[in-house]
Design a protein around this motif. Structure first.
Motif, PDB file in Angstrom:
ATOM      1  N   GLN A 105       0.997  -1.192   0.167  1.00  0.00           N
ATOM      2  CA  GLN A 105       0.081  -0.070  -0.028  1.00  0.00           C
ATOM      3  C   GLN A 105       0.843   1.154   0.008  1.00  0.00           C
ATOM      4  O   GLN A 105       0.728   2.152  -0.726  1.00  0.00           O
ATOM      5  CB  GLN A 105      -1.019   0.031   1.199  1.00  0.00           C
ATOM      6  CG  GLN A 105      -2.019   1.151   1.280  1.00  0.00           C
ATOM      7  CD  GLN A 105      -2.806   1.135   2.799  1.00  0.00           C
ATOM      8  OE1 GLN A 105      -2.001   0.932   3.720  1.00  0.00           O
ATOM      9  NE2 GLN A 105      -3.846   1.424   2.444  1.00  0.00           N
ATOM     10  N   ALA A 106       1.880   1.221   0.889  1.00  0.00           N
ATOM     11  CA  ALA A 106       2.886   2.449   0.884  1.00  0.00           C
ATOM     12  C   ALA A 106       3.431   2.643  -0.303  1.00  0.00           C
ATOM     13  O   ALA A 106       3.802   3.752  -0.710  1.00  0.00           O
ATOM     14  CB  ALA A 106       3.802   2.318   2.122  1.00  0.00           C
ATOM     15  N   GLY A 107       3.889   1.569  -0.942  1.00  0.00           N
ATOM     16  CA  GLY A 107       4.390   1.544  -2.233  1.00  0.00           C
ATOM     17  C   GLY A 107       3.728   2.345  -3.345  1.00  0.00           C
ATOM     18  O   GLY A 107       4.355   3.080  -3.990  1.00  0.00           O
ATOM     19  N   ILE A 108       2.434   1.861  -3.323  1.00  0.00           N
ATOM     20  CA  ILE A 108       1.551   2.549  -4.363  1.00  0.00           C
ATOM     21  C   ILE A 108       1.465   3.858  -3.919  1.00  0.00           C
ATOM     22  O   ILE A 108       1.533   4.746  -5.170  1.00  0.00           O
ATOM     23  CB  ILE A 108       0.095   1.997  -4.256  1.00  0.00           C
ATOM     24  CG1 ILE A 108       0.138   0.437  -4.639  1.00  0.00           C
ATOM     25  CG2 ILE A 108      -0.866   2.760  -5.085  1.00  0.00           C
ATOM     26  CD1 ILE A 108      -0.969  -0.279  -4.530  1.00  0.00           C
ATOM     27  N   TYR A 109       1.248   4.550  -2.734  1.00  0.00           N
ATOM     28  CA  TYR A 109       1.262   5.834  -2.465  1.00  0.00           C
ATOM     29  C   TYR A 109       2.468   6.590  -3.051  1.00  0.00           C
ATOM     30  O   TYR A 109       2.407   7.777  -3.264  1.00  0.00           O
ATOM     31  CB  TYR A 109       1.056   6.062  -1.207  1.00  0.00           C
ATOM     32  CG  TYR A 109      -0.564   6.197  -1.026  1.00  0.00           C
ATOM     33  CD1 TYR A 109      -1.416   7.377  -0.611  1.00  0.00           C
ATOM     34  CD2 TYR A 109      -1.384   4.859  -0.871  1.00  0.00           C
ATOM     35  CE1 TYR A 109      -2.658   7.144  -0.442  1.00  0.00           C
ATOM     36  CE2 TYR A 109      -2.572   4.828  -0.636  1.00  0.00           C
ATOM     37  CZ  TYR A 109      -3.411   6.400  -0.496  1.00  0.00           C
ATOM     38  OH  TYR A 109      -4.770   6.002  -0.318  1.00  0.00           O
ATOM     39  N   LEU A 110       3.814   5.935  -2.720  1.00  0.00           N
ATOM     40  CA  LEU A 110       5.113   6.723  -2.899  1.00  0.00           C
ATOM     41  C   LEU A 110       5.272   6.820  -4.525  1.00  0.00           C
ATOM     42  O   LEU A 110       5.631   7.837  -4.815  1.00  0.00           O
ATOM     43  CB  LEU A 110       5.917   5.826  -2.310  1.00  0.00           C
ATOM     44  CG  LEU A 110       7.616   6.078  -2.650  1.00  0.00           C
ATOM     45  CD1 LEU A 110       7.851   7.707  -1.932  1.00  0.00           C
ATOM     46  CD2 LEU A 110       8.418   5.256  -1.962  1.00  0.00           C
ATOM     47  N   ALA A 111       4.777   5.810  -5.279  1.00  0.00           N
ATOM     48  CA  ALA A 111       5.103   5.820  -6.449  1.00  0.00           C
ATOM     49  C   ALA A 111       4.139   7.070  -7.246  1.00  0.00           C
ATOM     50  O   ALA A 111       4.565   7.705  -7.982  1.00  0.00           O
ATOM     51  CB  ALA A 111       4.683   4.453  -7.136  1.00  0.00           C
ATOM     52  N   ARG A 112       3.083   7.285  -6.600  1.00  0.00           N
ATOM     53  CA  ARG A 112       2.051   8.269  -7.227  1.00  0.00           C
ATOM     54  C   ARG A 112       2.740   9.771  -6.817  1.00  0.00           C
ATOM     55  O   ARG A 112       2.819  10.528  -7.763  1.00  0.00           O
ATOM     56  CB  ARG A 112       0.724   8.177  -6.602  1.00  0.00           C
ATOM     57  CG  ARG A 112      -0.191   6.978  -7.090  1.00  0.00           C
ATOM     58  CD  ARG A 112      -0.327   6.966  -8.562  1.00  0.00           C
ATOM     59  NE  ARG A 112      -1.228   8.206  -8.981  1.00  0.00           N
ATOM     60  CZ  ARG A 112      -1.506   8.347 -10.056  1.00  0.00           C
ATOM     61  NH1 ARG A 112      -1.030   7.953 -11.335  1.00  0.00           N
ATOM     62  NH2 ARG A 112      -2.589   9.365 -10.366  1.00  0.00           N
ATOM     63  N   ARG A 113       3.130   9.601  -5.368  1.00  0.00           N
ATOM     64  CA  ARG A 113       3.893  10.977  -5.322  1.00  0.00           C
ATOM     65  C   ARG A 113       5.205  11.318  -5.953  1.00  0.00           C
ATOM     66  O   ARG A 113       5.366  12.494  -6.242  1.00  0.00           O
ATOM     67  CB  ARG A 113       3.948  11.109  -3.684  1.00  0.00           C
ATOM     68  CG  ARG A 113       2.802  10.927  -2.793  1.00  0.00           C
ATOM     69  CD  ARG A 113       2.777  11.137  -1.580  1.00  0.00           C
ATOM     70  NE  ARG A 113       1.685  11.339  -1.012  1.00  0.00           N
ATOM     71  CZ  ARG A 113       1.133  10.470   0.073  1.00  0.00           C
ATOM     72  NH1 ARG A 113       2.101   9.509   0.702  1.00  0.00           N
ATOM     73  NH2 ARG A 113       0.007  10.345   0.439  1.00  0.00           N
ATOM     74  N   GLN A 114       6.000  10.326  -6.237  1.00  0.00           N
ATOM     75  CA  GLN A 114       7.218  10.446  -6.868  1.00  0.00           C
ATOM     76  C   GLN A 114       6.964  10.965  -8.438  1.00  0.00           C
ATOM     77  O   GLN A 114       7.690  11.518  -9.005  1.00  0.00           O
ATOM     78  CB  GLN A 114       8.043   9.061  -7.201  1.00  0.00           C
ATOM     79  CG  GLN A 114       8.619   8.892  -5.903  1.00  0.00           C
ATOM     80  CD  GLN A 114       9.186   7.499  -5.573  1.00  0.00           C
ATOM     81  OE1 GLN A 114       9.022   6.601  -6.464  1.00  0.00           O
ATOM     82  NE2 GLN A 114      10.524   7.298  -4.870  1.00  0.00           N
ATOM     83  N   GLN A 115       5.687  10.741  -8.919  1.00  0.00           N
ATOM     84  CA  GLN A 115       5.258  10.955 -10.255  1.00  0.00           C
ATOM     85  C   GLN A 115       4.426  12.516 -10.003  1.00  0.00           C
ATOM     86  O   GLN A 115       3.930  12.991 -11.082  1.00  0.00           O
ATOM     87  CB  GLN A 115       4.127  10.035 -10.860  1.00  0.00           C
ATOM     88  CG  GLN A 115       4.712   8.697 -11.233  1.00  0.00           C
ATOM     89  CD  GLN A 115       3.949   7.660 -11.733  1.00  0.00           C
ATOM     90  OE1 GLN A 115       2.800   8.216 -11.985  1.00  0.00           O
ATOM     91  NE2 GLN A 115       4.349   6.557 -11.783  1.00  0.00           N
ATOM     92  N   GLY A 116       4.484  13.130  -9.005  1.00  0.00           N
ATOM     93  CA  GLY A 116       3.729  14.544  -8.614  1.00  0.00           C
ATOM     94  C   GLY A 116       2.407  14.347  -8.492  1.00  0.00           C
ATOM     95  O   GLY A 116       1.609  15.353  -8.905  1.00  0.00           O
ATOM     96  N   LYS A 117       1.931  13.197  -8.427  1.00  0.00           N
ATOM     97  CA  LYS A 117       0.307  12.854  -8.242  1.00  0.00           C
ATOM     98  C   LYS A 117      -0.010  12.316  -6.974  1.00  0.00           C
ATOM     99  O   LYS A 117       0.870  11.822  -6.084  1.00  0.00           O
ATOM    100  CB  LYS A 117       0.044  11.811  -9.393  1.00  0.00           C
ATOM    101  CG  LYS A 117       0.230  12.303 -10.931  1.00  0.00           C
ATOM    102  CD  LYS A 117      -0.046  11.391 -11.722  1.00  0.00           C
ATOM    103  CE  LYS A 117       0.527  11.725 -13.366  1.00  0.00           C
ATOM    104  NZ  LYS A 117       0.186  10.693 -14.350  1.00  0.00           N
TER     105      LYS A 117
END
Length: 148
Positions: A36-48
């Protein structure tokens, strides 16, 4: 990488040994939290941001509302996510997949769902075992939300 035989032996021992079962439940809990944390992190790294994170408790309370919210967050046209017949069809499809216990699942790749009897036999201590770990207990008490 363990062999199939080693995996099978571990699984058998895990089912017999409550301490090992508790540790496995805690491991699985933490693995879900990391996913779950990985999904949130990946989105934030894309500026989303994650557009919508539906909790099972919310889905259980109102599947139709959540299906509409998911469709809206995905950019599905408003005409579709506000059409009661379309939304009910999607909800009914989910129910059908869930209730097709033991059916061939090669097309959907959905894992099998326990019957109430299987759940009682295999998972009756799951909540207790996961709550034995402080991080898992906090996540469970937070309804498995990303903020917990």
């Amino acid at each position: 990488q363990p062999s199939k035989q080693e995996k099978d032996e571990h699984h058998k021992e895990c089912m017999r040994n409550k301490t090992l079962s508790a540790l496995e439940a805690q491991y699985q809990c933490k693995d879900l939290m990391v996913q779950q944390a990985g999904i949130y992190l990946a989105r934030r790294q894309q500026g989303k941001e994650v557009a919508l994170d539906v909790l099972m408790s919310d889905y259980d309370k109102s599947a139709a509302t959540q299906v509409s919210n998911i469709a809206k967050a995905m950019g599905i046209c408003q005409e579709a996510y506000e059409d009661p017949a379309v939304v009910e069809f999607v909800v009914a499809t989910g129910v059908s997949l869930h209730d097709g216990q033991g059916a061939e699942q090669g097309i959907t790749q959905m894992h099998g769902v326990h019957s109430d009897k299987e759940r009682q036999a295999s998972c009756s201590h799951l909540d207790e075992w996961m709550r034995g770990d402080e991080e898992c207990r906090e996540w469970i008490d937070g309804d498995a939300s990303a903020e917990s």
